[in-house]
Motif scaffolding. Structure first.
Motif, short mmCIF file in Angstrom:
data_model
loop_
_atom_site.label_atom_id
_atom_site.label_comp_id
_atom_site.label_asym_id
_atom_site.label_seq_id
_atom_site.Cartn_x
_atom_site.Cartn_y
_atom_site.Cartn_z
N GLU A 1 4.34 -1.03 -1.21
CA GLU A 1 4.84 -0.28 -2.38
C GLU A 1 3.72 0.54 -3.01
O GLU A 1 3.14 0.16 -4.02
N THR A 2 3.44 1.66 -2.37
CA THR A 2 2.47 2.62 -2.91
C THR A 2 3.19 3.93 -3.19
O THR A 2 4.39 4.06 -2.94
N ASP A 3 2.45 4.92 -3.66
CA ASP A 3 3.04 6.24 -3.88
C ASP A 3 3.51 6.88 -2.58
O ASP A 3 4.29 7.84 -2.62
N TRP A 4 3.01 6.40 -1.45
CA TRP A 4 3.39 6.94 -0.15
C TRP A 4 4.26 5.98 0.66
O TRP A 4 4.30 6.06 1.88
N HIS A 5 4.97 5.12 -0.01
CA HIS A 5 5.81 4.14 0.68
C HIS A 5 6.83 4.83 1.59
O HIS A 5 7.53 5.76 1.17
N THR A 6 6.90 4.38 2.83
CA THR A 6 7.83 4.92 3.82
C THR A 6 8.89 3.85 4.09
O THR A 6 8.63 2.87 4.80
N LYS A 7 10.05 4.05 3.53
CA LYS A 7 11.03 2.96 3.44
C LYS A 7 11.54 2.46 4.79
O LYS A 7 11.92 1.29 4.91
N TRP A 8 11.57 3.33 5.81
CA TRP A 8 12.10 2.91 7.09
C TRP A 8 11.08 2.20 7.96
O TRP A 8 11.41 1.71 9.05
N MET A 9 9.83 2.13 7.55
CA MET A 9 8.80 1.59 8.43
C MET A 9 9.10 0.14 8.85
O MET A 9 8.94 -0.22 10.01
N ALA A 10 9.55 -0.66 7.93
CA ALA A 10 9.86 -2.05 8.26
C ALA A 10 11.00 -2.14 9.27
O ALA A 10 11.05 -3.09 10.07
N ILE A 11 11.92 -1.19 9.24
CA ILE A 11 13.06 -1.21 10.15
C ILE A 11 12.65 -0.85 11.57
O ILE A 11 13.09 -1.46 12.54
N VAL A 12 11.78 0.17 11.71
CA VAL A 12 11.39 0.59 13.06
C VAL A 12 10.26 -0.25 13.63
O VAL A 12 10.02 -0.21 14.85
N LEU A 13 9.58 -1.02 12.81
CA LEU A 13 8.40 -1.77 13.27
C LEU A 13 8.68 -2.65 14.49
O LEU A 13 7.87 -2.66 15.42
N LEU B 1 -7.87 3.73 -4.10
CA LEU B 1 -7.03 2.95 -3.19
C LEU B 1 -7.75 1.68 -2.72
O LEU B 1 -8.94 1.72 -2.41
N ASP B 2 -7.01 0.58 -2.67
CA ASP B 2 -7.52 -0.65 -2.06
C ASP B 2 -7.83 -0.34 -0.60
O ASP B 2 -6.93 0.04 0.17
N PRO B 3 -9.08 -0.48 -0.14
CA PRO B 3 -9.41 -0.11 1.23
C PRO B 3 -8.64 -0.89 2.28
O PRO B 3 -8.45 -0.40 3.40
N GLY B 4 -8.18 -2.08 1.94
CA GLY B 4 -7.39 -2.85 2.89
C GLY B 4 -6.08 -2.18 3.25
O GLY B 4 -5.50 -2.47 4.32
N LEU B 5 -5.60 -1.29 2.38
CA LEU B 5 -4.34 -0.61 2.65
C LEU B 5 -4.46 0.43 3.76
O LEU B 5 -3.44 0.91 4.27
N LEU B 6 -5.68 0.77 4.15
CA LEU B 6 -5.86 1.67 5.29
C LEU B 6 -5.56 0.99 6.61
O LEU B 6 -5.32 1.65 7.62
N ASP B 7 -5.57 -0.35 6.62
CA ASP B 7 -5.39 -1.10 7.86
C ASP B 7 -4.02 -0.87 8.48
O ASP B 7 -3.04 -0.57 7.78
N LEU B 8 -3.94 -1.09 9.78
CA LEU B 8 -2.64 -1.17 10.43
C LEU B 8 -1.85 -2.32 9.82
O LEU B 8 -2.42 -3.28 9.30
N VAL B 9 -0.53 -2.23 9.91
CA VAL B 9 0.30 -3.34 9.42
C VAL B 9 -0.03 -4.58 10.23
O VAL B 9 -0.44 -4.49 11.40
#
Length: 210
Positions: A35-47, A94-102
């Motif tokens: 949940e950031t300003d750049w949240h991509t809502k479908w990412m969890a669905i396609v993961l 930005l929290d640098p950990g948020l740059l990580d891959l999921v």
């Protein structure tokens, strides 16, 4: 519409993938999944489908990570305006950990490879192209986010460099349904000789058959 978009029916049109392919997985990072300003809502669905593609051959997977500017002042040209619009997404805040891959993808590295980029395209500095050429890669399978932004830049760059491009239509996603669907239509209707569109199931079946 669903993240498969309106175009997922064509499949692999130009013959077997053989062994000279890589999977380019674009920007599947925590800063887009959470949940950031750049949240991509479908990412969890396609993961889960992205994971299936990576599992097929982790050693053939290249993950890209989008790394924002330190702040708007240090960005180039119109990127300054961009980061003034989203100051919370600069490295200063930005929290640098948020740059990580999921988390579901991080464990594939290594043997999967990670490259960082500061703009939409992963090709602009020539490093990725040089690496793939050294490896004899002819085909790039593309998944990730966002369909009409960084994925689009990856697709067009690969076309310009002469790669065969296959878009995994149900493994790309966006934060905007309308432009996601429009991008899939664009890939199908305007790049028909250079881009193939296939579902993950079709890609997996093709590899099982080889």
């Amino acid at each position: 519409m669903s993240p498969t978009g309106p175009v997922d029916k064509d499949g692999i049109a130009f013959g077997s993938l053989g062994t000279s392919w890589v999977h380019l997985c674009v920007d599947m990072q925590r800063m887009f999944a959470e949940e950031t300003d750049w949240h991509t809502k479908w990412m969890a669905i396609v993961l889960p489908r992205v994971v299936q593609l990576v599992e097929l051959a982790p050693e053939r997977t290249v993950f890209t990570r989008f790394v924002p500017a330190q702040n708007a002042t240090e960005a180039a040209g119109t990127w300054q305006r961009y980061y003034r619009r989203w100051p919370e997404m600069t490295l200063d805040r930005l929290d640098p950990g948020l740059l990580d891959l999921v988390p579901d993808l991080r464990g594939f590295v290594p043997p999967a490879r990670v490259i960082d980029k500061r703009v939409y395209s992963p090709w602009i500095d020539g490093v990725l192209d040089d690496e793939l050429k050294r490896r004899g890669v002819a085909t790039v399978i593309i998944s990730g986010a966002e369909t009409e932004v960084c994925v689009l830049a990856a697709v067009v760059g690969a076309i310009d460099l002469g790669y065969r491009v296959i878009i995994a239509t149900d493994a790309v996603c966006s934060s905007a349904d309308q432009t996601h669907d429009a991008a899939l239509e664009l890939y199908h209707n305007r790049f028909g000789m250079q881009v193939e569109v296939a579902t993950v199931a079709q890609l997996l079946e093709e590899q099982r058959a080889t």
